[in-house]
Every structure is written in C-alpha cells, then in structure tokens.
Design a protein around this motif. Structure first.
Motif, PDB file in Angstrom:
ATOM      1  N   ARG A 140       0.032 -12.863  -0.380  1.00 48.97           N
ATOM      2  CA  ARG A 140       0.608 -12.700   0.960  1.00 48.97           C
ATOM      3  C   ARG A 140       1.489 -13.905   1.306  1.00 48.97           C
ATOM      4  N   MET A 197       6.518 -12.858   0.930  1.00 54.33           N
ATOM      5  CA  MET A 197       5.679 -12.279  -0.132  1.00 54.33           C
ATOM      6  C   MET A 197       6.453 -12.220  -1.445  1.00 54.33           C
ATOM      7  N   GLN A 210       1.460   2.509   5.944  1.00 53.60           N
ATOM      8  CA  GLN A 210       1.820   1.863   4.674  1.00 53.60           C
ATOM      9  C   GLN A 210       2.850   0.747   4.891  1.00 53.60           C
ATOM     10  N   LEU A 211       3.869   1.028   5.696  1.00 50.37           N
ATOM     11  CA  LEU A 211       4.889  -0.003   5.934  1.00 50.37           C
ATOM     12  C   LEU A 211       4.325  -1.197   6.699  1.00 50.37           C
ATOM     13  N   ARG A 212       3.289  -0.924   7.496  1.00 51.77           N
ATOM     14  CA  ARG A 212       2.700  -1.995   8.290  1.00 51.77           C
ATOM     15  C   ARG A 212       2.207  -3.154   7.420  1.00 51.77           C
ATOM     16  N   TRP A 213       1.799  -2.830   6.212  1.00 53.19           N
ATOM     17  CA  TRP A 213       1.305  -3.865   5.294  1.00 53.19           C
ATOM     18  C   TRP A 213       2.353  -4.946   5.044  1.00 53.19           C
ATOM     19  N   LEU A 214       3.626  -4.576   5.130  1.00 51.48           N
ATOM     20  CA  LEU A 214       4.707  -5.521   4.828  1.00 51.48           C
ATOM     21  C   LEU A 214       4.953  -6.493   5.972  1.00 51.48           C
ATOM     22  N   GLY A 215       4.258  -6.363   7.051  1.00 48.82           N
ATOM     23  CA  GLY A 215       4.340  -7.298   8.176  1.00 48.82           C
ATOM     24  C   GLY A 215       2.976  -7.902   8.363  1.00 48.82           C
ATOM     25  N   PRO A 216       2.161  -7.446   9.273  1.00 46.67           N
ATOM     26  CA  PRO A 216       2.551  -6.449  10.259  1.00 46.67           C
ATOM     27  C   PRO A 216       3.383  -7.061  11.386  1.00 46.67           C
ATOM     28  N   GLU A 217       4.404  -6.287  11.798  1.00 47.08           N
ATOM     29  CA  GLU A 217       5.205  -6.650  12.970  1.00 47.08           C
ATOM     30  C   GLU A 217       5.826  -8.039  12.841  1.00 47.08           C
ATOM     31  N   LYS A 218       6.442  -8.249  11.706  1.00 46.34           N
ATOM     32  CA  LYS A 218       7.139  -9.520  11.514  1.00 46.34           C
ATOM     33  C   LYS A 218       8.123  -9.399  10.354  1.00 46.34           C
ATOM     34  N   GLY A 219       9.141 -10.267  10.378  1.00 45.55           N
ATOM     35  CA  GLY A 219      10.048 -10.370   9.242  1.00 45.55           C
ATOM     36  C   GLY A 219      10.923  -9.142   9.059  1.00 45.55           C
ATOM     37  N   VAL A 220      11.282  -8.927   7.811  1.00 45.27           N
ATOM     38  CA  VAL A 220      12.283  -7.916   7.452  1.00 45.27           C
ATOM     39  C   VAL A 220      11.956  -6.537   8.030  1.00 45.27           C
ATOM     40  N   MET A 221      10.720  -6.061   7.845  1.00 45.72           N
ATOM     41  CA  MET A 221      10.407  -4.705   8.306  1.00 45.72           C
ATOM     42  C   MET A 221      10.472  -4.607   9.822  1.00 45.72           C
ATOM     43  N   VAL A 271       8.203  -9.693   4.290  1.00 43.83           N
ATOM     44  CA  VAL A 271       8.717  -9.242   2.995  1.00 43.83           C
ATOM     45  C   VAL A 271       9.286 -10.390   2.157  1.00 43.83           C
ATOM     46  N   LEU A 278      15.495 -14.387   7.358  1.00 44.90           N
ATOM     47  CA  LEU A 278      14.739 -13.140   7.304  1.00 44.90           C
ATOM     48  C   LEU A 278      13.240 -13.361   7.515  1.00 44.90           C
ATOM     49  N   ILE A 300       0.826  -1.215   0.000  1.00 40.24           N
ATOM     50  CA  ILE A 300       0.000   0.000   0.000  1.00 40.24           C
ATOM     51  C   ILE A 300       0.856   1.258   0.000  1.00 40.24           C
ATOM     52  N   HIS A 314      -3.929 -11.160   6.236  1.00 39.32           N
ATOM     53  CA  HIS A 314      -2.591 -10.924   6.783  1.00 39.32           C
ATOM     54  C   HIS A 314      -2.023 -12.153   7.491  1.00 39.32           C
ATOM     55  N   ARG A 323       4.557   3.084   0.686  1.00 35.74           N
ATOM     56  CA  ARG A 323       5.927   3.075   1.195  1.00 35.74           C
ATOM     57  C   ARG A 323       6.375   1.641   1.456  1.00 35.74           C
ATOM     58  N   LYS A 368       7.611 -15.570   6.269  1.00 32.29           N
ATOM     59  CA  LYS A 368       6.710 -14.488   6.695  1.00 32.29           C
ATOM     60  C   LYS A 368       7.253 -13.155   6.206  1.00 32.29           C
TER      61      LYS A 368
END
Lengths: 461, 461
Positions: free
Chosen positions: A340, A124, B111-122, A121, A115, A69, A315, A71, A119
């Motif tokens: 996902r 996906m 926006q960054l939360r979508w890449l997890g949320p709260e897991k993995g690389v981010m 990045v 990494l 979504i 998610h 950034r 799960k």
C-alpha cells in the motif's frame, strides 16, 4: 560476462486477476465481491546471472506488485508504466546498493507528485517498483529479504529512510539508536526464528459471506491447526455480528483471541456503539472501525472502547498518517501492508515509528501475495528491531499461495521463515499466463463461455 | 424530440498538456517545471437539445477535468476511463436531478475503492466525472453553477452530501440549519455579487523562477490592478525568501497583504523557524508549510507562528482530512480546490464544515481551469451560506484562460460573476485539438522539431 555494468533494461507489467468473487472468499462489509488482482511488475536486467530470464528466481529480475481487488487493476498497471523512465537504464549494482535513491526519485518526481502526493494509485505503483528492486537486491545478495535487512549496517538502513515530514516524531539519530539496540542478540533470535517461525492469525473462518455452520467449522479447525487468534468480518448488520461473535466464541473457547474487522464501515459514534455491543464476546481488537484517514476519529474510538484494542493500517496511505496515528494515541495495534505504501523503504520508516512509540505491528495480509511479502517485515522486526513477538501476529489467509514460486509455509499456526533469496514476490509464469486480464487463458475461456451463454439466451428468447 | 428519455451515451477523454515549463510559469519549491495539463472528460448524451455537439455550450454535454502538472496525465485519463460504466446509459434527467446518486456510486464502487479510498488518482477522476454532471445540470437549468446551488432547496442540497465519516463534526441537521440561515438575504447578495464581483488575490508576481526586478514590476502592477493581496512562493532558500519578501513588501507597501506559500517543503520545526524568519515582512498567511496529510503538524505550526495565519487545502485529498484540520484547529484559512476532491458534492460538504467551524474559505486556483471552476463555490458560499466576503479571496493566476469558452473575468482585483449556464468548465475545441498529447498539432510539431534537432546534432558530431 557483460563487458559493461548490468543495467535495468525494461519494466514489464502484467494485469493479473483471479476470479475470487465467485466463491465469496474475501467478502467483507465494504468489499462484497472482490476479484483479487495484482498489478505486477518485473524489472528486467542484462545482468550476467540471468540464467533463464523466466522464472524470477535468479539474480537478474526483480518482481513487485500492487494488490487490488479487481476493477482498476488496469489503472494501477498504467501507473507502474508511468514510472519506468526512472528505472530503465540504471545500474543494477547501484540500485541494489541503494534502493533508497530510487525511492526518493520516485516520490520526488515533481510532476507525478501532483497525483498524490504519496497516496493512492501513484504511491502504490511506487511501492511495486521499489519492492521489485529489493527483491532483486535480496536475490543478488543470496538472502531472503528479512535477513538482508536484519544483517544490514544500521547506518545504511537509516539512509534508506526518507525522514521528510517525520522529524517531529522520529529523527535519524533516534532511528539509528533503535536499530543498534535491536541488533543485540540478533543471532540468537535468527536461530529461534528459523527453528520456530513467527506467530500467525487466521481470517479464513470469518468472511461475511460464510454461514454460521461454515464459520463454526473453520473456527474450530483454526484452533486445531494451532492458531491462537482468529478474525471475523463485521459491520454489515449488528444483530448478525452479535450472533456471529457468539458462534465464534463458542467454537474457539475463551483462550483464543477473536479480532473483529469493520473495514471502515462506521462513523465514530457508530463504531463506539457497535464495538460496545460486541464486547460481551471479548473481541481482542476492532480493526478499521472508520475511515483510514481519520486519525482523530480513531483516537476518539480507542478512548471509548478500551479495553478492546483499536487496530488499523492496511489502508493508511503513508508514513505521515501512521506518524499521526502514533502521536495521537489512536492505535493499539499497527497494521502495516506490504503493497500500500511506497515499498520497503517506507515500511522501514513505519516499523521504526512503531518501535519508538512502543506499539506492536501486526501486518495486514491475504489478498494476492501479501502474506508472502509482509512476513519479511515482521521477521526483520523480531530479529533486529523490537526483538519480540509478544502480542504480535501476522495475518494469514489461505488463498492463492500456490501461484507463487516461494509461497508462505504455515506450521502450527506460525509462519516458517523463508530461506530462498529474495522478497518471495515472484509469481509462477503459468499463473501469469493463465490469469492475465483479459487475454490470459482463463479469462479468454471465460469470455467465450459468457458469449456462448448470451447467444443461447438470445436463441431461447 | 427523442422518443425515449435522454441517456448518457459516452464519456470521451482527452489528455491535454500545455508546455508551461518552458516559461517557468508556475514554478515553486516543489514543482520546478510543471507542464499544466488536464485529464479532460466530456459526458456525451443523446438529449434533443444537443444542437451541435461540439462546442460544449449546449445542454447535452457535460465537461469536467482533473488538473495535473504533466507526466501522469495519461494515468489520470485511464482512471476517468475506468469510471465510465457508472455513467454511460444513465438517464440525463435523473443524473441532473440527483448528481449525489452518481457520486455515491463512484466512491462506493467496492473494487475501485481499494485504489484509494477517496484519495489520489481515482478520487480526482471521480471529481472530474461528477463535475461534468454538474456542468450538464447547470446548463440544462440555464444557470451558472453558483446560482443553481444558491437557489437550490436546502433539503435537496443536504441530500447531495455524503455524511459518512463526518457526523462527529457535522450532522445533516446542522448542515440544513446552516443552509437555511444562509438563504436569508440571498437575493440582495446575488445583486451585489452581480454588480461588484468577488475579491481575488494574485499569485502571478511570486513564482520562484522570477527575478527581483520581475517580482517588483509584477507586484506593483498587481496593486495598480486593484488587488489587495498577492502571494509569493517560498521554501527553496531562506536567504532568497527573506530578500524576496523584503522586495515584495517594498513594492506593495504596508496596506497590501502578502501571502507566502511553501508548497509542502518543510518539516514541522523547519516550517516554524522559516516562517518566523519571514515575519518581519508581515506575511498574511503561510500556505502548505508541510505535508497536506499532516493535521497535527499543521496544528503545531499554527500555534507556533501566530499571528501569521496557516492556510492549506489544495492537496488535502478529501472531506475527512478537512474535517480533522478543523477539529484540530490546524487552519486559519481553508483552501478548497475544485478538481482535487470528489467534485461538487464533496466541496459542498467541505464548505459546510468550514462554515460550521467559522473558518474562511479562500480557494486554490490557477493551473488549467481551476479559476473557472472554483469561483462558483466562493460565490455560492457568499450568496447562500456564510453571506460574507470578509477575509475571503479567490486565488487568481493569469494563465491559460483563453483556452476556455467562458473564461474568468477579473475587474479591479475581483472575479466577475459568471452568467453563462454551466460550470465554466468547457475548453475550446481548437485548444483541445492543438494541445492533445502527444498527437495534437502543437505536440506533433514539437516532436518533429526535436527529432530534426537531434538529427542535426548527429550530423554535426
């Protein structure tokens, strides 16, 4: 005519972003201003049937992507890039004959695994690459993906699944049994699917950013368009949500299902309290009431809010969490997402788990291209696994479809079965060129305009 | 003397990789050839106490990192880079007075939360940045982090925690009660910690790549060095593991605990069978028997293998999963990791959850700098939370410490309490220069050598 077997020659990546935040399309309690984006991958090959190499419809390119979504789409692109050494140089025929071998290599990369594992990045990114291989395989087979899956040998399909961490809930033998049973009557169901499509529901009326008048108008329109279920975003303010549910119920009448979606906003107790407060308006399911990681929390909520159903999955990051959701009785409705988890192979595992536990799958869609992808799973599920569409609907959001070469077609509230070969994943080249970030024509012009406005403000000050 | 309040001016990132795979150090059943690496972040500021800006020991730089095992370290660096807009420009005093405000901003980036949320690389990237802020805060306070935490106002500490998704297991009031109780006698325990250190166990003897002679020699050496617990990697081959456990038990005798670690190798039934087969050699705990996502699987394994204890955590991706592990009775030993979750703030939440459920915390360490970081949590836990070291040990691996400015010091099998201000996170500038990938002096020379060898082979052929 290649003298040698065709190989994958490159994995091209594109950072594509649409400026959706400017319209509040897609706004919900956790995502107030999404810019719907795709980290987009193209597997290029030197296959002889690469007639032009640009439009993605031939049998020499596979397309896949991760939906984000905004950034961080660049981080997702970097993750896809980090996988390319597993793909480049591989035989196209071997890849297409056994995408599962690539899936196992990708989730098993011992350094990249750190990494995740499986799960976020990196996972996906794996999904994008694996889905691109299936797109390629389906194109080369001359079938839409749903049909390729529905007509595949069940023994081969079982081999496409990685059962690691699943065998306490589903064994390969059980999976084979489900697939063989699912094959009975598949021909008749294929004909019915092609004639009548697959039921959809629509989220378009219910974004948090819309006022009551727009909600009423869009909800009534949805019913007029033939939808039998709509969805409302909730979770920002309880009084607002009570009012919006009342407004929506008044607009659609008692016969239409209204799902509500909290997008992970609540703790367990709050989810129970809030859902009960909405109960007078007969919500059909409460979606993502809390953290997607919270198996036990969903189970507690489900027990407390029945008969309102609990739905989650967009998610949920992999098959291991879905397994536990089913083991714990945490779900009434399982919402797979096409981009996902680790791609087609992992979604096959999740569909089989759901079938074993008798939980209906109602996919998450919307975003960029998620409708295009996920319809294939529901159609496979109907034709060749569970054999039913009862209590099953695919989410539909009327956004951004015109950027795809083979966009979804909705008629009378139902998805029309795609017939073009592939996974419906390919985006129009002109859309890629326009919305590539930050250098595409849209963003370059946008930046120029912003720079000009800043300069004008500077002069005025 | 700055005329304006000091601000964060930059987040520098470094892709640092050590060629550990060449020695089989760190080899286990899932990670045969790790190149221990760090995605390293330096918060730069314009604080007036920036005496030289290079060695990281002054109060004007904060250092933090994510540990990885090689490939993908660049993706992790990109993820840290994607967070910099949340940090650059912020007031140093405000950040250090309330790191939790940054933590909430980072996990809440819609926006960054979508890449997890709260897991993995981010999420690991968030941990690196948050830890760098705590490093900065501790340096400016003139205290090692463990002491800053142990001496902080409990009300302030509770405010450093994000209780979202936790309140069904731990409320802010309960946390405050635990911290206030933990403060009783803290002064005496601080003195004891400074005098005697904190118990460690060692994994150095037990890597899968080592032969029996090396295992015997290193295990005996560990006992001679004062360790009362060692750890063996298992999970590749059952016969080998039975033999290695027998060899290790013979080397250390009956009084020393032997933990075994499967690094997620097994499904639930296999974990139970394998652990029971090792039981004659009295393993103290079985670590990571299956997927770190599998709360219910760990609970089933724990029930089946008692009295062997179940330990996990180094790959548990956030507080929500730890919460469930505790709720489900899935763990006897909780293994926090300093660089997997979202940094100090989230680890405080996890320590408090463990304290509430009465489960001892035995941190994961090793890798690059994990010993340096995680010792601070155990020492805080001892001094000002649980008040005990009973059944608690910090993992110790004798690798790569010489690259740090304030390396851990082990005496008689115990971690010596660090006294230098900060989080012990800063790497030597010369190590960064040498091992930056691919341009650092080590990797550049390595590439030149490989190129030369390839050319020589080419000539010979």
């Amino acid at each position: 005519m290649s003298p040698t077997p065709a190989r994958v020659t490159a994995v091209d990546t594109h950072d594509i972003r649409f400026p959706t935040s400017r319209e509040l399309d897609g706004s919900d309690a956790m995502n107030p201003d999404p810019d719907y984006s795709a980290a987009y991958a193209v597997l290029r090959t030197d296959a002889a049937d690469n007639t032009d190499g640009t439009d993605g419809t031939d049998g020499a390119e596979g397309h896949g992507f991760t939906f984000t979504i905004g950034r961080g789409n660049d981080v997702q692109v970097a993750a896809i890039h980090a996988l390319r050494h597993h793909v480049v140089g591989r035989s196209v025929d071997e890849l297409c004959a056994d995408p599962g071998s690539l899936f196992r290599d990708l989730i098993g990369d011992s350094q990249l695994r750190w990494l995740g594992p499986e799960k976020g990045v990196m996972h996906m990114a794996i999904g994008a690459v694996v889905n691109a291989v299936w797109d390629l395989a389906a194109k080369r087979a001359g079938k839409p993906l749903w049909r390729l899956l529905a007509e595949a040998d069940p023994v081969w399909l079982v081999r496409q699944i990685d059962f690691r961490y699943l065998t306490d809930a589903l064994t390969p033998d059980e999976a084979l049994g489900l697939l063989r049973r699912g094959r009975e009557g598949a021909g008749e169901r294929t004909a019915r699917l092609l004639a009548h499509g697959y039921p959809a529901y629509t989220t378009s009326p219910g974004w948090l950013g819309y006022d009551d008048a727009k909600l009423t108008r869009l909800a009534a329109q949805a019913v007029a368009d033939g939808f039998t279920q709509i969805k409302l975003k909730v979770g920002a303010d309880l009084d607002d949500d009570v009012r919006r549910c009342r407004v929506a119920r008044a607009a659609v009448g008692p016969g239409v299902r209204i799902a509500v979606d909290a997008n992970q906003r609540w703790d367990v107790a709050e989810a129970i309290r809030w859902t009960r407060a909405l109960a007078p308006y007969d919500p059909y399911w409460i979606e993502e009431p809390t953290s997607p990681d919270d198996v036990l929390g969903h189970a507690a909520i489900r027990e407390a809010v029945a008969p309102v159903k609990v739905a989650t999955g967009e998610h949920v990051h992999n098959r291991v969490v879905f397994k536990q959701m089913l083991q714990a009785g945490a779900l009434d409705v399982l919402q797979i997402d096409a981009a996902r988890v680790g791609g087609v192979n992992e979604n096959l595992a999740i569909l089989l788990l759901a079938a074993k536990y008798g939980v209906p799958v109602c996919p998450h869609a919307g975003g960029v291209g998620l409708c295009e992808l996920v319809q294939h799973f529901s159609m496979f599920d109907y034709v060749a696994l569970t054999g039913t569409t009862e209590d099953r609907v695919i989410e539909y959001v009327d956004h951004l479809h015109d950027h795809f070469l083979d966009p979804v077609v909705i008629r009378e509230g139902r998805y029309t079965a795609p017939t073009a070969p592939g996974f419906s994943a390919a985006m129009r080249p002109e859309s890629i060129a326009r919305y590539t970030f930050p250098g595409g024509t849209f963003w370059a012009a946008d930046l120029a305009q912003q720079t000009q406005q800043t300069q004008q403000k500077g002069h005025a000050a």
